[in-house]
Scaffold this active site. Structure first.
Site, mmCIF file in Angstrom:
data_model
loop_
_atom_site.group_PDB
_atom_site.id
_atom_site.type_symbol
_atom_site.label_atom_id
_atom_site.label_comp_id
_atom_site.label_asym_id
_atom_site.label_seq_id
_atom_site.Cartn_x
_atom_site.Cartn_y
_atom_site.Cartn_z
ATOM 1 N N LYS A 49 0.822 -1.206 0.000
ATOM 2 C CA LYS A 49 0.000 0.000 0.000
ATOM 3 C C LYS A 49 0.862 1.265 0.000
ATOM 4 O O LYS A 49 0.427 2.315 -0.460
ATOM 5 C CB LYS A 49 -0.931 0.019 1.207
ATOM 6 C CG LYS A 49 -1.834 -1.196 1.365
ATOM 7 C CD LYS A 49 -2.828 -1.346 0.230
ATOM 8 C CE LYS A 49 -3.968 -2.297 0.563
ATOM 9 N NZ LYS A 49 -3.577 -3.701 0.617
HETATM 10 C C1 LIG Z 1 -4.160 -4.877 0.278
HETATM 11 C C2 LIG Z 1 -3.338 -6.077 0.209
HETATM 12 C C3 LIG Z 1 -3.589 -7.091 -0.724
HETATM 13 C C4 LIG Z 1 -4.751 -7.037 -1.676
HETATM 14 O O1 LIG Z 1 -4.598 -6.035 -2.655
HETATM 15 P P1 LIG Z 1 -5.852 -5.526 -3.476
HETATM 16 O O2 LIG Z 1 -5.346 -4.387 -4.292
HETATM 17 O O3 LIG Z 1 -6.855 -5.073 -2.456
HETATM 18 O O4 LIG Z 1 -6.372 -6.650 -4.282
HETATM 19 C C5 LIG Z 1 -2.728 -8.178 -0.760
HETATM 20 N N1 LIG Z 1 -1.695 -8.283 0.097
HETATM 21 C C6 LIG Z 1 -1.440 -7.325 1.013
HETATM 22 C C7 LIG Z 1 -0.300 -7.520 1.940
HETATM 23 C C8 LIG Z 1 -2.231 -6.190 1.107
HETATM 24 O O5 LIG Z 1 -1.962 -5.252 2.004
#
Ligand SMILES: *Cc1c(COP(=O)(O)O)cnc(C)c1O
Length: 496
Positions: A113
């Protein structure tokens, strides 16, 4: 180059500039903003190969953010991808056996993120200036664990903004929770929800659609925006690292020009994999987009049957950031595969709201061909962590391990021999208990915090300070509420 403008998947808004789409986060009709075309690029690897992450970021993002000047966009990129990341590569690609891991966890909160949320605050403040917004921007965010902390990190102390994060009180890992409730910054608010991520996310979406509440905010000179991946300002920065990874593979001489690769993405809200899909449409040589789910396997079933059905038990897994039954960004894919017909999207989304499910037509289903979906059980995930560690001394986090397992299933199912890029979305330091107890059950009895050092020992390195500091950090945020109290809590925070 033609100018890219944005429109709502539900037809209510058209031809708005990127800056306005970023400020609004979600369209007034409840739809998501999509670009009116995906810009095609000429991929000249001999030119791209000399670019660093920031240069690739400019190359990609400038195609989408057409109302940003070169100077503005470069300023955002400079401020975002600096020494907050623990490597100048920002998103390193590591070869492990015959697989390649795109490590997206080198930012301040150790999850992918950060890739988008370290730039979103700058995109947003410049957008507000462009649109002559003189209100305070309130970032309203639901998190399955990682978005919350990354958004707090990005927006803390950013002038003329406040950030309010709602997280499922029992649905995040101990480290994720601690990261959020200990977060400093006068403009930050963190609230636990009695419910799961879908409750938090639908609560936030309802607030965005509450016209009366919006009017009231407007009177008080506030305006809401979103830091969730429904915001196009988050999606576009995520396209960058797919280009960067491909260029890196070329530089490492692992792929030749135009050689296609497969990408496996551990998926929850469908944001990350949608960014890969956009990269493919721009012209990046990606063959299959492999969508990896955990036991909450709605997307696996959707990709295989064309039926999306959220009416099922919500499972709490060791990959909590993927514990999601309503994948918001799928709406953007539906719009794309449904000939950009907003009526169709509205119909499907209505069915989802009212009946909890929808089915797509055969025509739409055929256009899902770019994707492959599968899932990994908890046991498969844990075994993968153990075997990869034993074989290569590489420690995958639980989310990455789900992707690894699904990548293997794809190879077994299809015998496809293209090289596979596994998107590594979190650091093992973030999910230490699940990770370490997979490697050896002697770690079962330790908690997440005491295992941080143990991970460091196995890897022969010092754990990140942002992790070791957590254990004794003071709790700052203690508010807890039900879903139906979210609005009330926001009113209290904003004093309205
Ligand atoms: C948010 C997240 C995901 C999923 O990603 P999306 O874009 O919501 O599909 C997978 N792994 C981690 C560690 C995340 O923080």
């Amino acid at each position: 180059m033609e100018e890219i403008l944005y429109k709502s998947t539900r037809g209510g808004e058209n031809n708005i500039p990127a800056s306005l789409a970023i400020i609004k986060g979600i369209a007034d009709d409840g739809g998501l903003f999509v670009p009116n075309a995906i810009p095609k690029v000429n991929i000249d690897l001999d030119e791209l190969v000399n670019m660093n992450y920031k240069e690739v970021a400019y190359f990609v993002m400038s195609k989408f953010l057409c109302d940003f000047t070169e100077e503005e966009l470069k300023e955002c990129i400079e401020k975002a991808y600096d020494d907050k990341f623990d490597t100048v590569e920002i998103a390193p690609v590591k070869r492990v056996g015959d697989k390649y891991f795109l490590e997206l966890f080198h930012g301040p909160t150790l999850a992918f993120k950060d890739m988008a949320l370290s730039i979103l605050p700058y995109l947003l403040t410049i957008s507000a200036r462009k649109q002559s917004i003189d209100k305070e921007i309130i970032i309203l965010t639901a998190t399955s664990g990682d978005t919350g902390k990354a958004a707090l990190e990005g927006f803390a102390n950013v002038k003329d903004t406040k950030i309010i994060v709602f997280f499922p009180k029992e649905g995040v890992s101990p480290v994720q929770k601690k990261q959020m409730i200990t977060h400093k910054g006068d403009n930050t608010f963190v609230i636990g929800i009695k419910g799961n991520f879908d409750d938090a996310q639908s609560g936030v979406k309802e607030i965005f659609r509450d016209d009366e509440f919006m009017r009231k905010l407007d009177e008080k000179r506030y305006m809401f925006s979103s830091a969730n991946s429904i915001n196009i300002g988050r999606l576009i920065p995520q396209i960058v690292y797919y280009f960067y990874a491909y260029i890196k593979l070329y530089k490492m001489k692992e792929v030749t020009e135009e050689e296609k690769i497969n990408v496996v993405v551990p998926t929850g809200n469908f944001g990350n994999i949608l960014a890969a899909y956009y990269a493919k449409q721009m012209g990046l040589p990606i063959e299959k987009l492999i969508c990896a789910s955990n036991d909450n396997k709605v997307l696996y079933e959707f990709l295989n049957t064309g039926i999306y059905d959220k009416l099922r038990e919500f499972v709490t897994t060791i990959s909590p950031s993927m514990d999601i039954l309503i994948s918001s960004n799928l709406e953007r894919l539906l719009y794309g595969i449904g000939n950009e017909n907003p009526n169709k999207v509205r119909e499907l989304m209505n069915n989802l709201d009212i009946n909890g499910s929808y089915g797509i037509s055969e025509d739409m289903k055929k256009r899902l061909n770019d994707f492959y979906g599968n899932f990994a059980s908890e046991i498969e995930t844990k075994e993968a962590i153990k075997s990869v560690f034993n074989k290569y001394r590489y420690i995958m986090d639980t989310h990455t391990a789900v992707a690894y397992c699904v990548g293997k299933k794809y190879e077994e199912d299809t015998k496809d021999e293209n090289k596979t890029l596994i998107v590594a979305t979190a650091s093992p330091y973030k999910f230490t208990h699940s990770v370490m107890s997979s490697i050896d059950n002697k770690y079962d009895k330790f908690d997440d915090f005491s295992l941080i050092r143990e991970v460091g020992k196995l890897l022969g390195e010092n754990p990140p300070v942002s992790m070791t500091y957590l254990q004794d950090a003071d709790t700052i945020h203690t508010t807890v509420c039900r879903k139906d109290e979210m609005k009330k809590v926001i009113k209290q925070i904003l004093n309205i």
